[in-house]
Scaffold this active site. Structure first.
Site, PDB file in Angstrom:
ATOM      1  CB  CYS A 182     -17.287   8.353  25.914  1.00 53.68           C
ATOM      2  SG  CYS A 182     -17.656   6.609  25.854  1.00 53.68           S
TER       3      CYS A 182
ATOM      4  CD  GLU B  13     -14.857   2.299  30.488  1.00 52.43           C
ATOM      5  OE1 GLU B  13     -14.530   3.134  29.608  1.00 52.43           O
ATOM      6  OE2 GLU B  13     -14.251   1.243  30.668  1.00 52.43           O
TER       7      GLU B  13
END
Ligand code: NAD
Length: 476
Positions: A279, A245
């Protein structure tokens, strides 16, 4: 904060520690044990030995332990959230919400772990059964960052444990307290020794030794693209499965037919939550020319209502950045964009001289060559440009190597269909904010990584598919 290895809280093998700093003041608020390669080896071996037992505990029993841990986490939520704010800086309300989501996530995987169904495939030969079963992959290295220190760790650990894997976790050394609490609640809930181990230390040294250790069968990392690429290469070298990720640089496409008020409000919440250190935070705002100025005005007005301060102060709506590196990055990116011709619409500067505060910042007419338009700012920085037609907007959305989240605001079903087909992102959010919820997939494409951290897809990452073929008689 100590290490937790094979069922015991321990100092590191050489007894060394490092201070943990409060980003609102720069003061030390505790120390964290600094693990060594010897600690890594002990934790990996403990996870391998415990795996031999944990994989045979029924999903039903595992589920009960996970659910008990979730309840304990909720019960201790106020203190855990306070610790998170002290170490990471986010407003206390956001920290409390994170504890709630982490507990929900553990509950969700507790249930999902009971549904790891296989299937039967009809055989070509009579008297033969072909069973496809899901088996846990083995001990997992869980490597997580400081931005959502609790939830990033909770979702990987819960999925792994629910699948029957054991874990060696190395969370961020900069916000270690709440993950130590997470481990504590699992222990109190009855997790056997060795099933979940906790390490802190030099990130590169610990992750390098852990990934290479033969006991570890899978790696799950959340962090920057640069580090993710090097860890994925290491995992490949040792033929370990990996979930990555990584960073994002989310585009926000605002079309002239959008509800501009609602879009500006929704995006300001998403942009400045956790001081932009997310993010999936909206970053490149690409606004249709005819509504560029009205959207900019509304967004700047929303940004200007934020109140910067210590996260423990109830009046605070945006806390400090988590560390001095982010502060330097914001200053450098704003200076570079302004040098190249961007205009500062609000913010743009450090706030105060203590701690790592940076103002909510909106830059207009940012050139594509500006560093911030190409590197993930990971801070409270919104960048605006205009577009003239749909192709141009989609071109900008897909311009960067990142492909994590993308946002769009429009009332046109035709536009939505074209965005759905052509925007290169793991998550596309239309007229909505995006949250990492346990039940929905969460992951990226391109340089934003691979694998998913939510939904039933997340369980798959911790399970191997095994074919068992059984015949009544031996057939040549
Ligand atoms: P960084 O790349 O140095 O570190 C990011 C995280 O990875 C930290 O938790 C760090 O401890 C860990 N890390 C660093 N090197 C490692 C290694 N060799 N092995 C294992 N873990 C390692 O960056 P930073 O200054 O701490 O954070 C800024 C950047 O990190 C941002 O620009 C963003 O791209 C990325 N980041 C992403 C997320 C996310 O949710 N995807 C979260 C935090 C940070």
């Amino acid at each position: 904060m100590r290490l937790y290895i094979d069922g015991a809280w321990v100092e590191s093998a050489d007894g060394s520690t490092r201070p943990v700093l409060n980003p609102a003041t720069g003061d030390a608020v505790g120390t964290v044990a600094w693990g060594t390669p010897a600690d890594v080896a002990r934790a990996a071996v403990a996870a391998r030995e415990a795996f031999g037992r944990w994989r045979d505990v029924s999903p039903y029993e595992r589920s009960k332990i996970l659910r008990a841990a979730a309840s304990l986490l909720r019960a201790g939520g106020a203190e855990i959230a306070r610790r998170m704010t002290l170490e990471q800086g986010k407003p206390l309300g956001e920290a409390k919400a994170e504890v709630g989501v982490a507990a929900d996530t553990i509950d969700w995987f507790a249930e999902e772990g009971r549904r790891t169904y296989g299937r039967i495939i009809p055989a070509r030969e009579p008297g033969t059964q072909q069973m496809v079963v899901k088996v846990p992959v083995g001990p997992v290295a869980v490597l997580t960052p400081w931005n959502f220190p609790l939830n990033q760790a909770a979702r990987k650990i819960a999925a792994a444990l629910a699948a029957g894997c054991t874990v060696v976790a190395k969370p961020s050394e900069e916000a270690p307290g709440c993950v130590a609490e997470l481990v504590r609640v699992f222990v109190e809930a009855g997790l056997p020794a060795g099933v979940l181990n906790l390490l802190f230390g030099d990130p590169a040294a610990i992750s390098g030794a852990l990934i290479a250790h033969p006991a570890i069968r899978k790696v799950s990392f959340t962090g920057s693209t640069a580090v993710g690429k090097s860890l994925a290469a290491l995992a490949g070298q040792h033929m370990k499965r990996a979930t990555m990720e990584l960073g994002g640089h989310a585009p926000v496409l605002v079309f002239a037919d959008a509800d501009l008020d609602a879009a500006a409000k929704a995006m300001a919440v998403a942009k400045f939550r956790n001081a932009g250190q997310i993010c999936i935070a909206p970053t490149r705002f690409v606004v249709e020319q005819s509504v560029y100025t009205p959207f900019m005005d509304r967004f700047v007005a929303e940004a200007s209502t934020l109140r910067l301060g210590n996260g423990l102060d109830p009046a605070t709506t945006m806390g400090p950045l988590a560390n001095a590196r982010r502060l330097q990055a914001m200053e450098a990116m704003v200076a570079d964009a302004v040098d190249q011709g961007a205009s500062v619409r609000t913010g743009g500067r450090r706030h105060g001289n203590a701690g790592y505060f940076f103002e909510p910042t909106v830059l207009g007419e940012v050139p594509l060559t500006a560093r911030a338009m190409n590197e993930e700012p990971f801070g409270p920085l919104a960048l605006m440009r205009s577009f003239e037609n749909l192709d141009e907007a989609i071109g900008e959305a897909n311009r960067l190597p990142y492909g994590l989240a993308a946002f769009a605001f429009t009332r046109s079903s035709d536009t939505i269909a074209r965005l759905g087909a052509r925007v290169e992102a793991g998550m596309l959010s239309v007229n909505a904010n995006l949250l990492a919820l346990p039940e929905v997939p969460f992951g990226g494409v391109k340089d934003s990584g691979y694998g998913s951290e939510g939904g039933s897809e997340a369980m798959e990452a911790y399970m191997a598919t095994k074919l068992i073929k059984v015949s009544e008689t031996v057939t040549p």
